[in-house]
Scaffold this active site. Structure first.
Site, PDB file in Angstrom:
ATOM      1  N   HIS A 214      43.150  38.431  46.409  1.00 37.02           N
ATOM      2  CA  HIS A 214      42.811  37.018  46.633  1.00 37.02           C
ATOM      3  C   HIS A 214      43.433  36.139  45.552  1.00 37.02           C
ATOM      4  CE1 HIS A 214      39.725  33.866  47.970  1.00 37.02           C
ATOM      5  NE2 HIS A 214      40.217  33.361  46.864  1.00 37.02           N
ATOM      6  N   GLU A 215      43.227  36.503  44.297  1.00 36.66           N
ATOM      7  CA  GLU A 215      43.724  35.656  43.201  1.00 36.66           C
ATOM      8  C   GLU A 215      45.244  35.717  43.087  1.00 36.66           C
ATOM      9  OE1 GLU A 215      41.698  33.598  42.187  1.00 36.66           O
ATOM     10  OE2 GLU A 215      39.836  34.579  42.834  1.00 36.66           O
TER      11      GLU A 215
ATOM     12  N   HIS B 107      46.743  33.115  45.256  1.00 34.25           N
ATOM     13  CA  HIS B 107      46.781  31.797  44.598  1.00 34.25           C
ATOM     14  C   HIS B 107      47.947  31.747  43.613  1.00 34.25           C
ATOM     15  CE1 HIS B 107      43.152  30.539  46.427  1.00 34.25           C
ATOM     16  NE2 HIS B 107      42.310  31.230  45.680  1.00 34.25           N
TER      17      HIS B 107
END
Lengths: 233, 115
Positions: A112-113, A116
């Site tokens: 997920h990170e 980003h």
């Protein structure tokens, strides 16, 4: 800019250790040391074995943002139930060592990170001032990291089938935005709605929505092969 | 066909199918699997059609035998369509030409709060 206002406005209050300037310092308390060691160990396992993480790390390296574990990841204690975050100001991914206790969870948070971070690397994302940009990256991260897989949703007792992935992505993107920005729910919903179709269909660098390890492995295979692929198109 | 101007004779182009033929087959098998059909329904509300992967596999094998232009063009058409489908959205942000300058800076040097 007023420091306290900035902290609350951009969600930095969820990550108290960032403000105190602590960087990878070991704490005196044994339990925190244990959490820190466990977090670092699980991070290493994720980077080496998760096909999601491996593809994202390869893509970031190709995009000029090679990820160094010591520089770009930080295991810290966080407030509440937040699992992690991406700090664009310091180019760091924060992993909440007190809230991540299973390898499968770590794998998802890292993916997920990294999404980003990948968006930050390849695009002019205005994290702090443009809510549409923030919403878009949250939609992509929820969609492509496994956050909204059928199994993940069932484990949260969210039972849904037809097109449920889209409902989940919408909901989780909304939650993520509300956690780090002071805006109303209605405003956040409008932001998510305005960019949903575009961002739900932006699957970079996977080329598909990876629904499991096999999809992610195929995506990695395609990514590794991309020069040959585009040359012969 | 490229012509080697110095030697004045054709130089064979080196076109190859964009994917290995086995990759087309493994994508076809994966597409047809129960888990994939389930996940497509979960994400999109519909079951995928997988016949294109099989057609591409057959064209790939045929090209390897015959090197025919028809099979090459069919494969190229199919893959270009796939690429177009992946780009079928209006981007929300502008892509960078270069990575962010502060990505590799050591910590405590790039916390400028200017952004």
């Amino acid at each position: 800019m007023n420091q306290k206002k900035t902290e609350e406005e951009y969600g930095y209050d969820l990550f108290p250790e960032r403000n105190e300037g602590k960087q990878n310092t070991t704490s005196f308390k044994e339990s925190i040391q244990t959490f820190n060691h466990k977090c670092k160990f699980m991070l290493q396992v994720a980077m080496e074995t998760s096909p999601y993480a491996k593809l994202l790390l390869t893509a970031m390296k190709s995009s000029g943002c090679k990820v160094l574990k010591e520089r770009h990841f930080s295991c810290e204690d966080c407030d509440g139930t937040v699992s992690g975050g991406f700090d664009a100001a310091s180019s760091q991914i924060v992993l909440c060592q007190n809230n991540i206790h299973q390898q499968s969870h770590m794998n998802r948070v890292v993916a997920h990170e990294l999404i980003h971070a990948f968006d930050h690397c390849r695009a002019h994302v205005d994290w702090f001032n443009n809510f549409r940009h923030l919403a878009c990256s949250e939609i992509r991260a929820a969609n492509l990291s496994g956050d909204c897989s059928f199994v993940s949703e069932v484990s949260r007792f969210n039972f849904g089938l037809k097109k449920h992935q889209q409902e989940c992505v919408r909901g989780r993107a909304l939650r993520s935005i509300l956690a780090v920005r002071k805006i109303t729910r209605e405003e956040a919903e409008r932001m998510v709605d305005s960019v949903f179709d575009s961002c739900f269909n932006d699957h970079a660098p996977f080329g598909r929505i990876p629904h499991g390890k096999k999809d992610a492995k195929f995506a990695h295979r395609d990514y590794t092969n991309r020069d040959h692929y585009y040359k012969n198109l | 066909m490229l012509f080697d101007l110095a030697m004045d004779r054709p130089v064979a182009t080196t076109w190859m199918p964009p994917r290995a033929c086995e990759d087309y087959w493994s994508e076809f098998r994966h597409c047809k699997s129960f888990m994939n059909r389930f996940h497509q329904y979960y994400a999109y509300g519909s079951v995928p059609s997988c016949h294109q992967w099989k057609e591409d596999y057959n064209n790939c094998r045929e090209w390897k035998k015959s090197r025919s232009t028809e099979t090459q063009e069919a494969l190229q058409r199919s893959e270009r369509k796939r690429v177009a489908e992946q780009k079928n959205f209006d981007p929300v942000w502008e892509l960078r030409c270069e990575p962010p300058k502060d990505w590799h800076l050591p910590l405590n040097q790039d916390n400028t709060q200017d952004s």
